[in-house]
Design a protein around this motif. Sequence first.
Motif, PDB file in Angstrom:
ATOM      1  N   CYS A  13       0.980  -1.336  -0.160  1.00  0.00           N
ATOM      2  CA  CYS A  13       0.142  -0.037  -0.156  1.00  0.00           C
ATOM      3  C   CYS A  13       0.724   1.078  -0.013  1.00  0.00           C
ATOM      4  N   PHE A  14       1.707   1.055   0.909  1.00  0.00           N
ATOM      5  CA  PHE A  14       2.740   2.669   0.494  1.00  0.00           C
ATOM      6  C   PHE A  14       3.805   2.455  -0.673  1.00  0.00           C
ATOM      7  N   GLU A  22      -0.031  -4.384  11.991  1.00  0.00           N
ATOM      8  CA  GLU A  22       0.508  -5.745  10.696  1.00  0.00           C
ATOM      9  C   GLU A  22       2.084  -5.211  10.648  1.00  0.00           C
ATOM     10  N   GLU A  23       2.777  -5.992  10.717  1.00  0.00           N
ATOM     11  CA  GLU A  23       4.048  -5.989  10.278  1.00  0.00           C
ATOM     12  C   GLU A  23       4.935  -5.464   9.266  1.00  0.00           C
ATOM     13  N   ALA A  24       6.336  -4.488   9.073  1.00  0.00           N
ATOM     14  CA  ALA A  24       6.378  -4.145   7.781  1.00  0.00           C
ATOM     15  C   ALA A  24       7.379  -3.127   8.298  1.00  0.00           C
ATOM     16  N   VAL A  25       8.170  -3.555   6.283  1.00  0.00           N
ATOM     17  CA  VAL A  25       9.948  -3.090   6.435  1.00  0.00           C
ATOM     18  C   VAL A  25       9.273  -1.290   6.224  1.00  0.00           C
ATOM     19  N   VAL A  26       8.237  -0.759   6.607  1.00  0.00           N
ATOM     20  CA  VAL A  26       8.408   0.752   5.950  1.00  0.00           C
ATOM     21  C   VAL A  26       7.957   1.396   7.406  1.00  0.00           C
ATOM     22  N   ALA A  33      -1.941   2.088   4.498  1.00  0.00           N
ATOM     23  CA  ALA A  33      -0.868   1.816   4.894  1.00  0.00           C
ATOM     24  C   ALA A  33      -0.573   1.745   6.092  1.00  0.00           C
ATOM     25  N   LEU A  34      -1.430   2.798   6.731  1.00  0.00           N
ATOM     26  CA  LEU A  34      -1.199   3.519   8.268  1.00  0.00           C
ATOM     27  C   LEU A  34      -2.008   3.193   8.944  1.00  0.00           C
TER      28      LEU A  34
END
Length: 536
Positions: free
Chosen positions: A169-170, A200-204, A192-193
Amino acid sequence: MSRFLLSISSILLCCFWTTRAEIFTSIGQMTDLIYTEKELVQSLREYIKAEESKLAAVKSWASKLDAVTRMSTADPEGYLAHPVNAYKLMKRLNTEWSEVESLVLQNPADGFVSNMSVHRQYFPDQEDETGAAKALMRLQDTYQLDSEAFSKGKLPGVHANAVLTVDDCFDMGKTAYNDVDYYHAVLWLQQALKQLDDGEEAVVSKADILDYLSYSVYQMGDLPRAIELTRRLVAIDPTHQRAGGNLRYFEQLLMKQLREMNQSYQPPSEEPIQLGTYSRPKDHLPERDAYEALCRGEGIQMNEGRRSRLFCRYQDGKRNPRLLLKPIKEEDEWDSPHIVRYLDMLSDEEMEKIKELAKPRLARATVRDPKTGVLTTANYRVSKSAWLEAEDDPVIERVNQRIGDITGLTVETAELLQVANYGVGGQYEPHFDFSRKDEPDAFKRLGTGNRVATVLNYMSDVEAGGATVFPDFGAAIRPRKGTSVFWYNLFKSGEGDYRTRHAACPVLVGSKWVSNKWIHERGQEFRRPCGLTEVD
């Protein structure tokens, strides 16, 4: 191992930035990528197996040598006092350690990297990835799908396990942001936010999302919400190089606006940003709303009175010998302008052959430049097409003949059979098939006059989307495999029928294959004589 991973990352990055473009416009070619990816996964598993085998051998050497060194270092002189131990030490250091070195230097990645190199030329590039992202946004607009439904794979009438992560999404939002499309940037960055806030885990990082989102919201003119988002960013990262300055600027600008309008400050809405929160910017297409409504099945101007004037019949092409024993079933789709559908126009075998012939030739679909008559690509037509001649295969000659028999028009002066495959979000925005008076040279090079009629063959069913719509009079025609639709673009006088402006709606789910035949004026003088008035 780390050097290997770095090299693979470099290769992948290179692949997605340097290879040929426009893969995403054709489902037919994208299916090849599915099998390519499967082969690469198998190659990756073979690499892992080889790496594990190598590591097991190195561990075996380490265990053996560890036992030897424990014994030798306990009493070095006593160990070397035995001549066999002295010999084996010389042998290990001269021969066996060299074998260990060779083992460690072996690179099981060579086969995988070689396989990657072979397939790299067929990989999508950054233009493809950007195009696919824009296609999702196009579907979102046309079919009024909110980002949350899209991210969970919830499309109308479809149940599939296809989800978008926070990072997906980002990236969608960032693609729109880089294209100065803040409307879509807000929708996807907000999603995304939301997913990140939901755990939810994320890299960003959340700071990066807030950075892009706050500025995009500001660009949409929502200062109170931009301030609230920027304050969240400052709270997370007080040292952020832009956040503090942006916050002061936004606050000063809001205070100035409130003073000028003599209003008091109103806190931003607590409702999350979603489809409809902000108005979608207008674009180049005047009938955008009507066109997209028809694509959704809304605003269709079919009523009982019109339906009562629609009939079905057997069509023998005015007693054409080839149709006497097996006439074609003809259905009226619209009364004025008259649009008909021919059933069982193409057999499954014929359609598969046409696809087979077209697939190696598929290239980004073109439109004819109205000023020069030269074929060129355009952003409003997103598909891949190929042109097939009668000489290419007896099937093409047979289909051309059938079109001439049924319509009663000569195809000797018609354009080649054009085959198109619409991929992710593939569409053709509202357009005319014929050239207008301000485009006198559009078909000059062909020397066959204007496009008098269009035959559109549907060569696949489409799960969702992909209708052919006519915004001027509110008609929507759904693809039905094996059928063809036919209409005249010109009145009998040769004047253009402007009601025939039409569009191919974006494909929401599925793959849309069509072929079309544009029939020209020359040669039709006695087959379709002039009328008595301009609009006959």
